[in-house]
Design a protein around this motif. Structure first.
Motif, mmCIF file in Angstrom:
data_model
loop_
_atom_site.group_PDB
_atom_site.id
_atom_site.type_symbol
_atom_site.label_atom_id
_atom_site.label_comp_id
_atom_site.label_asym_id
_atom_site.label_seq_id
_atom_site.Cartn_x
_atom_site.Cartn_y
_atom_site.Cartn_z
ATOM 1 N N MET A 1 0.839 -1.204 0.000
ATOM 2 C CA MET A 1 0.000 0.000 0.000
ATOM 3 C C MET A 1 0.878 1.260 0.000
ATOM 4 O O MET A 1 1.839 1.331 0.736
ATOM 5 N N ASP A 2 0.547 2.223 -0.840
ATOM 6 C CA ASP A 2 1.326 3.470 -0.856
ATOM 7 C C ASP A 2 0.892 4.346 0.305
ATOM 8 O O ASP A 2 -0.298 4.522 0.544
ATOM 9 N N ASP A 3 1.849 4.909 1.016
ATOM 10 C CA ASP A 3 1.496 5.832 2.088
ATOM 11 C C ASP A 3 1.168 7.192 1.486
ATOM 12 O O ASP A 3 1.942 7.725 0.705
ATOM 13 N N ALA A 4 -0.010 7.743 1.865
ATOM 14 C CA ALA A 4 -0.335 9.094 1.391
ATOM 15 C C ALA A 4 0.585 10.053 2.131
ATOM 16 O O ALA A 4 0.812 9.885 3.326
ATOM 17 N N PRO A 5 1.132 11.068 1.429
ATOM 18 C CA PRO A 5 1.977 12.018 2.148
ATOM 19 C C PRO A 5 1.133 12.780 3.172
ATOM 20 O O PRO A 5 -0.052 13.017 2.943
ATOM 21 N N HIS A 6 1.743 13.143 4.291
ATOM 22 C CA HIS A 6 0.998 13.887 5.305
ATOM 23 C C HIS A 6 0.994 15.368 4.913
ATOM 24 O O HIS A 6 2.044 15.986 4.782
ATOM 25 N N ILE A 7 -0.193 15.928 4.745
ATOM 26 C CA ILE A 7 -0.275 17.352 4.403
ATOM 27 C C ILE A 7 -0.424 18.131 5.708
ATOM 28 O O ILE A 7 -1.381 17.902 6.455
ATOM 29 N N PRO A 8 0.517 19.042 6.001
ATOM 30 C CA PRO A 8 0.417 19.773 7.274
ATOM 31 C C PRO A 8 -0.881 20.587 7.333
ATOM 32 O O PRO A 8 -1.258 21.249 6.364
ATOM 33 N N VAL A 9 -1.539 20.528 8.474
ATOM 34 C CA VAL A 9 -2.833 21.211 8.636
ATOM 35 C C VAL A 9 -2.601 22.637 9.154
ATOM 36 O O VAL A 9 -1.786 22.859 10.055
ATOM 37 N N GLY A 32 6.012 14.435 13.212
ATOM 38 C CA GLY A 32 5.301 13.777 12.102
ATOM 39 C C GLY A 32 6.143 13.719 10.854
ATOM 40 O O GLY A 32 7.252 13.179 10.850
ATOM 41 N N ALA A 33 5.646 14.313 9.757
ATOM 42 C CA ALA A 33 6.417 14.347 8.513
ATOM 43 C C ALA A 33 7.278 15.605 8.448
ATOM 44 O O ALA A 33 7.876 15.906 7.414
ATOM 45 N N GLY A 34 7.280 16.377 9.514
ATOM 46 C CA GLY A 34 8.160 17.539 9.599
ATOM 47 C C GLY A 34 7.654 18.779 8.873
ATOM 48 O O GLY A 34 8.421 19.721 8.655
ATOM 49 N N GLY A 35 6.374 18.802 8.535
ATOM 50 C CA GLY A 35 5.837 19.942 7.783
ATOM 51 C C GLY A 35 6.004 21.271 8.514
ATOM 52 O O GLY A 35 6.456 22.269 7.927
ATOM 53 N N TYR A 36 5.656 21.314 9.803
ATOM 54 C CA TYR A 36 5.787 22.562 10.557
ATOM 55 C C TYR A 36 7.265 22.908 10.757
ATOM 56 O O TYR A 36 7.677 24.061 10.624
ATOM 57 N N THR A 37 8.038 21.868 11.143
ATOM 58 C CA THR A 37 9.460 22.093 11.428
ATOM 59 C C THR A 37 10.151 22.747 10.235
ATOM 60 O O THR A 37 10.851 23.759 10.368
ATOM 61 N N ARG A 38 9.946 22.171 9.062
ATOM 62 C CA ARG A 38 10.604 22.707 7.863
ATOM 63 C C ARG A 38 10.176 24.139 7.588
ATOM 64 O O ARG A 38 10.997 24.997 7.275
ATOM 65 N N ALA A 39 8.873 24.389 7.725
ATOM 66 C CA ALA A 39 8.366 25.729 7.422
ATOM 67 C C ALA A 39 8.970 26.755 8.389
ATOM 68 O O ALA A 39 9.342 27.865 7.974
ATOM 69 N N LEU A 40 9.086 26.413 9.663
ATOM 70 C CA LEU A 40 9.656 27.358 10.639
ATOM 71 C C LEU A 40 11.127 27.610 10.318
ATOM 72 O O LEU A 40 11.598 28.762 10.340
ATOM 73 N N LEU A 41 11.847 26.528 10.003
ATOM 74 C CA LEU A 41 13.283 26.676 9.707
ATOM 75 C C LEU A 41 13.504 27.478 8.424
ATOM 76 O O LEU A 41 14.522 28.166 8.286
ATOM 77 N N ASP A 42 12.559 27.380 7.488
ATOM 78 C CA ASP A 42 12.702 28.106 6.227
ATOM 79 C C ASP A 42 12.315 29.573 6.370
ATOM 80 O O ASP A 42 12.715 30.424 5.586
ATOM 81 N N GLN A 43 11.496 29.856 7.400
ATOM 82 C CA GLN A 43 10.979 31.222 7.547
ATOM 83 C C GLN A 43 11.969 32.152 8.252
ATOM 84 O O GLN A 43 11.932 33.361 8.052
ATOM 85 N N ALA A 44 12.809 31.598 9.099
ATOM 86 C CA ALA A 44 13.780 32.433 9.830
ATOM 87 C C ALA A 44 15.032 31.616 10.093
ATOM 88 O O ALA A 44 15.013 30.386 10.035
ATOM 89 N N ASN A 45 16.108 32.299 10.436
ATOM 90 C CA ASN A 45 17.362 31.607 10.757
ATOM 91 C C ASN A 45 17.308 31.184 12.235
ATOM 92 O O ASN A 45 18.056 31.670 13.066
ATOM 93 N N CYS A 46 16.351 30.285 12.512
ATOM 94 C CA CYS A 46 16.086 29.888 13.898
ATOM 95 C C CYS A 46 16.451 28.419 14.096
ATOM 96 O O CYS A 46 16.905 27.761 13.166
ATOM 97 N N SER A 47 16.263 27.932 15.332
ATOM 98 C CA SER A 47 16.485 26.504 15.603
ATOM 99 C C SER A 47 15.164 25.860 15.986
ATOM 100 O O SER A 47 14.294 26.520 16.574
ATOM 101 N N GLN A 107 0.864 7.128 9.824
ATOM 102 C CA GLN A 107 0.488 6.150 10.852
ATOM 103 C C GLN A 107 -0.838 5.470 10.488
ATOM 104 O O GLN A 107 -0.973 4.262 10.596
ATOM 105 N N ILE A 108 -1.807 6.281 10.033
ATOM 106 C CA ILE A 108 -3.111 5.712 9.693
ATOM 107 C C ILE A 108 -2.992 4.721 8.536
ATOM 108 O O ILE A 108 -3.617 3.670 8.528
ATOM 109 N N ASP A 109 -2.140 5.058 7.563
ATOM 110 C CA ASP A 109 -2.060 4.233 6.366
ATOM 111 C C ASP A 109 -1.234 2.966 6.532
ATOM 112 O O ASP A 109 -1.223 2.119 5.635
ATOM 113 N N GLN A 110 -0.507 2.846 7.643
ATOM 114 C CA GLN A 110 0.252 1.602 7.863
ATOM 115 C C GLN A 110 -0.670 0.616 8.585
ATOM 116 O O GLN A 110 -0.852 0.698 9.797
ATOM 117 N N ALA A 111 -1.260 -0.305 7.791
ATOM 118 C CA ALA A 111 -2.277 -1.221 8.333
ATOM 119 C C ALA A 111 -1.796 -1.923 9.596
ATOM 120 O O ALA A 111 -2.556 -2.103 10.554
#
Ligand SMILES: C[S@@+](CC[C@H](N)C(=O)[O-])C[C@H]1O[C@@H](n2cnc3c(N)ncnc32)[C@H](O)[C@@H]1O
Length: 310
Positions: A1-9, A32-47, A107-111
């Motif tokens: 089964m293909d895992d659907a990518p997690h779309i950050p909410v 999770g899939a790091g959606g928030y983490t990546r966006a924060l790191l891309d928005q500022a030179n933060c940690s 997680q949901i898609d991994q039977a």
């Protein structure tokens, strides 16, 4: 089964209200899939200190985290232990904390993880597969009354007694489809919502297996000490039990998870004032466009508060 990518909410809103600054330190408690983490790191030179109790989430990120160097630290564990995770990194206070509570699409898609009644899999439901009891342990060992209470409290399921009785009659139960069929045999499908009759029972078991409300309360309790003045606390939740806990905490009140037996705790007192200011009394909701393009976002609510004093 293909895992659907997690779309950050509500990603746009999270970035806007967190408003990361250069040099700031932020916690993403549900990597999770790091959606928030990546966006924060891309928005500022933060940690970002990114935490997930599911080790597979951290492993899946190994191919891209290197590009952020030491601006990103991944931690395996629960956000309920945030204070200790920060201590281990020699960090006393941070500029922001964000949570997106619940399960990821992966997680949901991994039977075999047992989160979904759409696929057949072992009745597991542990986010951290290395510890704790599984959903199968609960349905096969709890007394009927304890099971009914759990399904009532965490699933807000009116027919909990009937479900618990049928579960006990059909033990042992080993798989998701077995449990879903047992619940469906005694709960009619709602004509109005079309919701699968097994939905609430599965939600209840997942919350219990992962102590989701307890972990949320632990995290919230630690935030007054861990956020700098002006630091922001953002929580995206997907059902009313969590949202109620978050709302009451931010307002300076806290009640027990059950809406049927509210228990006031020590936060409420005549001279008590919240260490947080809520940015809006009402929760922020996803836009119509987001609800259409990502149905998972439909039940999301974002609450935002700012730390007033250190
Ligand atoms: C909805 S997903 C987060 C998705 C993420 N915001 C993104 O954009 O990719 C929730 C994640 O939080 C993790 N999680 C849930 N409760 C947790 C807890 N108490 N401590 C740490 N991680 C948790 C789950 O394992 C899951 O990977």
């Amino acid at each position: 089964m293909d895992d659907a990518p997690h779309i950050p909410v509500m990603l746009k809103e999270v970035c806007e209200y967190m408003n990361p600054q250069d040099g700031g330190i932020y916690v993403d408690g549900t990597f999770g899939a790091g959606g928030y983490t990546r966006a924060l790191l891309d928005q500022a030179n933060c940690s970002v200190i990114a935490i997930d109790r599911d080790e597979t989430a951290l492993v899946a990120a190994q191919n891209w985290i290197g590009s952020y160097g030491d601006r990103l630290k991944l931690v395996h564990g629960s956000f309920g232990d945030l204070k200790n995770h920060l201590l281990a990194l020699n960090i006393e206070k941070v500029d922001g904390i964000v949570l997106d509570v619940g399960v990821s699409s992966m997680q949901i898609d991994q039977a075999e993880r047992g989160f979904s009644f759409r696929f057949d899999g072992a009745l597991d439901m542990r986010m951290d597969a290395s510890q704790g009891e599984t959903a199968a342990d609960i349905v096969n060992s709890y007394k009927e009354e304890a099971l009914a209470n759990l399904i009532y409290q965490y699933g807000e399921e009116r027919l909990s007694r009937r479900i618990a009785k049928t579960i006990v009659k059909n033990r042992p139960i080993g798989t998701t489809l077995q449990l879903a069929d047992i619940v469906r045999s005694v709960v009619p499908r709602s004509k109005k919502s079309g919701l699968d009759p097994a939905t609430r029972t599965f939600q209840a078991l997942r919350i219990a297996v992962n102590d989701e409300l307890g972990q949320l309360e632990e995290l919230l309790d630690s935030t007054p000490d861990l956020l700098k003045k002006g630091g922001r606390l953002l929580v995206v939740s997907f059902h009313s039990l969590e949202d109620k806990i978050v709302k009451n905490f931010m307002r300076g009140q806290r009640i027990e998870a059950s809406r049927y037996e509210p228990v006031v705790n020590e936060y409420i007192g005549s001279n008590y004032s919240s260490p947080f200011l809520m940015l809006s009394k009402k929760a922020f909701l996803p836009s119509k466009e987001e609800c259409l393009s990502n149905p998972r976002s439909r039940s999301a609510r974002l609450r935002v508060a700012e730390r007033l004093e250190e």
